[in-house]
Design a protein around this motif. Structure first.
Motif, mmCIF file in Angstrom:
data_model
loop_
_atom_site.group_PDB
_atom_site.id
_atom_site.type_symbol
_atom_site.label_atom_id
_atom_site.label_comp_id
_atom_site.label_asym_id
_atom_site.label_seq_id
_atom_site.Cartn_x
_atom_site.Cartn_y
_atom_site.Cartn_z
ATOM 1 N N LEU A 44 -40.028 2.194 -20.031
ATOM 2 C CA LEU A 44 -40.544 1.323 -18.678
ATOM 3 C C LEU A 44 -41.675 0.350 -19.552
ATOM 4 O O LEU A 44 -41.669 -0.659 -19.343
ATOM 5 C CB LEU A 44 -40.871 1.836 -17.562
ATOM 6 C CG LEU A 44 -39.782 2.347 -16.781
ATOM 7 C CD1 LEU A 44 -40.139 3.135 -15.575
ATOM 8 C CD2 LEU A 44 -38.964 1.302 -15.926
ATOM 9 N N HIS A 45 -42.440 1.336 -19.896
ATOM 10 C CA HIS A 45 -43.884 0.591 -20.694
ATOM 11 C C HIS A 45 -43.431 -0.241 -21.717
ATOM 12 O O HIS A 45 -43.973 -1.435 -21.794
ATOM 13 C CB HIS A 45 -44.607 1.821 -21.329
ATOM 14 C CG HIS A 45 -45.996 1.426 -21.685
ATOM 15 N ND1 HIS A 45 -47.060 1.489 -21.284
ATOM 16 C CD2 HIS A 45 -46.307 0.615 -22.969
ATOM 17 C CE1 HIS A 45 -47.893 1.035 -21.968
ATOM 18 N NE2 HIS A 45 -47.665 0.826 -23.046
ATOM 19 N N GLU A 46 -42.232 -0.076 -22.903
ATOM 20 C CA GLU A 46 -41.950 -0.798 -23.779
ATOM 21 C C GLU A 46 -41.297 -1.952 -23.197
ATOM 22 O O GLU A 46 -41.552 -3.211 -23.830
ATOM 23 C CB GLU A 46 -41.203 0.082 -24.803
ATOM 24 C CG GLU A 46 -42.053 1.033 -25.582
ATOM 25 C CD GLU A 46 -43.330 0.543 -26.013
ATOM 26 O OE1 GLU A 46 -43.131 -0.526 -26.602
ATOM 27 O OE2 GLU A 46 -44.211 1.211 -26.215
ATOM 28 N N LEU A 47 -40.427 -1.992 -22.254
ATOM 29 C CA LEU A 47 -39.827 -2.975 -21.608
ATOM 30 C C LEU A 47 -40.816 -3.872 -21.173
ATOM 31 O O LEU A 47 -40.743 -5.238 -21.139
ATOM 32 C CB LEU A 47 -38.733 -2.414 -20.731
ATOM 33 C CG LEU A 47 -37.741 -3.608 -19.812
ATOM 34 C CD1 LEU A 47 -37.167 -4.456 -21.227
ATOM 35 C CD2 LEU A 47 -36.853 -2.935 -18.938
ATOM 36 N N ASP A 58 -44.728 -11.590 -14.299
ATOM 37 C CA ASP A 58 -44.511 -10.946 -12.837
ATOM 38 C C ASP A 58 -43.400 -9.701 -13.184
ATOM 39 O O ASP A 58 -43.898 -8.505 -12.571
ATOM 40 C CB ASP A 58 -43.977 -11.926 -12.053
ATOM 41 C CG ASP A 58 -44.749 -12.894 -11.501
ATOM 42 O OD1 ASP A 58 -46.105 -12.681 -11.516
ATOM 43 O OD2 ASP A 58 -44.670 -13.937 -10.962
ATOM 44 N N GLY A 59 -42.722 -9.819 -14.031
ATOM 45 C CA GLY A 59 -41.473 -8.877 -14.504
ATOM 46 C C GLY A 59 -42.188 -7.805 -15.171
ATOM 47 O O GLY A 59 -42.126 -6.635 -14.850
ATOM 48 N N ALA A 60 -43.091 -8.114 -16.023
ATOM 49 C CA ALA A 60 -44.125 -7.175 -16.829
ATOM 50 C C ALA A 60 -44.745 -6.264 -15.938
ATOM 51 O O ALA A 60 -44.844 -5.137 -16.040
ATOM 52 C CB ALA A 60 -44.828 -7.916 -17.971
ATOM 53 N N GLU A 61 -45.498 -6.873 -15.143
ATOM 54 C CA GLU A 61 -46.240 -6.152 -14.051
ATOM 55 C C GLU A 61 -45.544 -5.312 -13.090
ATOM 56 O O GLU A 61 -46.000 -3.964 -12.791
ATOM 57 C CB GLU A 61 -47.017 -7.148 -12.963
ATOM 58 C CG GLU A 61 -47.906 -6.489 -12.056
ATOM 59 C CD GLU A 61 -48.583 -7.318 -11.031
ATOM 60 O OE1 GLU A 61 -49.331 -7.025 -10.188
ATOM 61 O OE2 GLU A 61 -48.556 -8.770 -11.193
ATOM 62 N N LYS A 62 -44.274 -5.638 -12.709
ATOM 63 C CA LYS A 62 -43.423 -4.819 -12.003
ATOM 64 C C LYS A 62 -43.194 -3.274 -12.806
ATOM 65 O O LYS A 62 -43.271 -2.295 -12.108
ATOM 66 C CB LYS A 62 -42.307 -5.358 -11.491
ATOM 67 C CG LYS A 62 -41.368 -4.637 -10.654
ATOM 68 C CD LYS A 62 -40.119 -5.446 -10.166
ATOM 69 C CE LYS A 62 -39.149 -4.603 -9.191
ATOM 70 N NZ LYS A 62 -38.088 -4.294 -10.175
ATOM 71 N N LEU A 63 -42.899 -3.627 -14.260
ATOM 72 C CA LEU A 63 -42.445 -2.541 -14.690
ATOM 73 C C LEU A 63 -43.609 -1.536 -15.086
ATOM 74 O O LEU A 63 -43.741 -0.412 -15.064
ATOM 75 C CB LEU A 63 -41.737 -2.992 -16.006
ATOM 76 C CG LEU A 63 -40.462 -3.418 -15.719
ATOM 77 C CD1 LEU A 63 -39.961 -4.144 -17.234
ATOM 78 C CD2 LEU A 63 -39.393 -2.409 -15.387
ATOM 79 N N TYR A 64 -44.676 -2.305 -15.502
ATOM 80 C CA TYR A 64 -45.974 -1.405 -15.506
ATOM 81 C C TYR A 64 -46.330 -0.816 -14.443
ATOM 82 O O TYR A 64 -46.942 0.465 -14.590
ATOM 83 C CB TYR A 64 -47.131 -2.213 -16.188
ATOM 84 C CG TYR A 64 -47.127 -2.842 -17.712
ATOM 85 C CD1 TYR A 64 -46.596 -2.014 -18.494
ATOM 86 C CD2 TYR A 64 -47.636 -4.193 -18.186
ATOM 87 C CE1 TYR A 64 -46.838 -2.386 -20.106
ATOM 88 C CE2 TYR A 64 -47.445 -4.461 -19.219
ATOM 89 C CZ TYR A 64 -47.229 -3.762 -20.367
ATOM 90 O OH TYR A 64 -47.003 -4.046 -21.653
ATOM 91 N N ARG A 65 -46.326 -1.246 -13.456
ATOM 92 C CA ARG A 65 -46.800 -0.668 -12.049
ATOM 93 C C ARG A 65 -45.707 0.821 -11.891
ATOM 94 O O ARG A 65 -46.098 1.825 -11.606
ATOM 95 C CB ARG A 65 -46.920 -1.430 -10.877
ATOM 96 C CG ARG A 65 -47.958 -2.183 -11.035
ATOM 97 C CD ARG A 65 -48.111 -3.164 -9.748
ATOM 98 N NE ARG A 65 -49.233 -3.939 -9.786
ATOM 99 C CZ ARG A 65 -50.596 -3.841 -9.738
ATOM 100 N NH1 ARG A 65 -51.003 -2.570 -9.670
ATOM 101 N NH2 ARG A 65 -51.363 -4.802 -9.881
ATOM 102 N N GLU A 66 -44.459 0.328 -11.865
ATOM 103 C CA GLU A 66 -43.544 1.547 -11.974
ATOM 104 C C GLU A 66 -43.658 2.652 -13.071
ATOM 105 O O GLU A 66 -43.815 3.812 -12.602
ATOM 106 C CB GLU A 66 -41.816 0.907 -12.304
ATOM 107 C CG GLU A 66 -40.942 1.782 -11.856
ATOM 108 C CD GLU A 66 -39.629 1.399 -12.117
ATOM 109 O OE1 GLU A 66 -38.724 2.447 -11.927
ATOM 110 O OE2 GLU A 66 -39.290 0.384 -12.174
ATOM 111 N N CYS A 67 -44.012 2.155 -14.167
ATOM 112 C CA CYS A 67 -44.459 3.141 -15.460
ATOM 113 C C CYS A 67 -45.394 3.999 -14.807
ATOM 114 O O CYS A 67 -45.697 5.367 -15.123
ATOM 115 C CB CYS A 67 -44.611 2.306 -16.908
ATOM 116 S SG CYS A 67 -45.100 3.286 -17.961
ATOM 117 N N LEU A 68 -46.684 3.256 -14.251
ATOM 118 C CA LEU A 68 -48.004 3.990 -14.030
ATOM 119 C C LEU A 68 -47.678 4.846 -12.986
ATOM 120 O O LEU A 68 -48.292 6.192 -13.121
ATOM 121 C CB LEU A 68 -49.133 2.895 -13.643
ATOM 122 C CG LEU A 68 -50.519 3.277 -13.210
ATOM 123 C CD1 LEU A 68 -50.933 4.350 -14.376
ATOM 124 C CD2 LEU A 68 -51.306 2.114 -12.777
#
Length: 122
Positions: A44-47, A58-68
């Motif tokens: 998730l972090h790398e994506l 926005d897409g990156a933020e969503k993935l970073y938050r899911e990763c966190l």
């Protein structure tokens, strides 16, 4: 997902994204769709990093938050960990790029505090 990182670093974003998404799908099947796992969080972090490079903040933020969220479940909600700090840092950079300076500062401060707990004051 390391091959995806090489492709990302080479600038082949389409191929890298395809690999990251395939890797994420495979890891979710192996570890369980709703089971937090460090390997899923890493992908998730790398994506998220790739989407940021594409300009899809926005897409990156969503993935970073899911990763966190996943990393906090994996390593412990109140347990300082370098992997959690790394995602706090990347999410902070993303919010800064989006102009959310207050949000970025909050994450940077949390990241700094966590790194001090993990690595010490020096």
């Amino acid at each position: 997902h390391e091959l995806g990182n090489v492709l990302l670093d080479r600038g082949d974003l389409d191929s890298a994204e395809k690999l990251f998404r395939e890797c994420l799908e495979m890891k979710r099947k192996v570890y369980g769709e709703d089971t937090p796992h460090a390997h899923v969080a890493a992908t998730l972090h790398e994506l998220g990093r790739l989407l940021k490079a594409r300009g899809d903040l926005d897409g990156a933020e969503k993935l970073y938050r899911e990763c966190l969220e996943m990393k906090r479940k994996v390593y412990g909600e109140d347990t300082p960990h370098a992997e959690v700090a790394a995602t706090l840092h990347q999410l902070g950079r993303l919010l800064q790029a989006q102009g959310d300076l207050d949000g970025a500062e909050k994450l940077y401060r949390e990241c700094l505090d966590m790194k001090r707990k993990v690595y010490g004051e020096d």
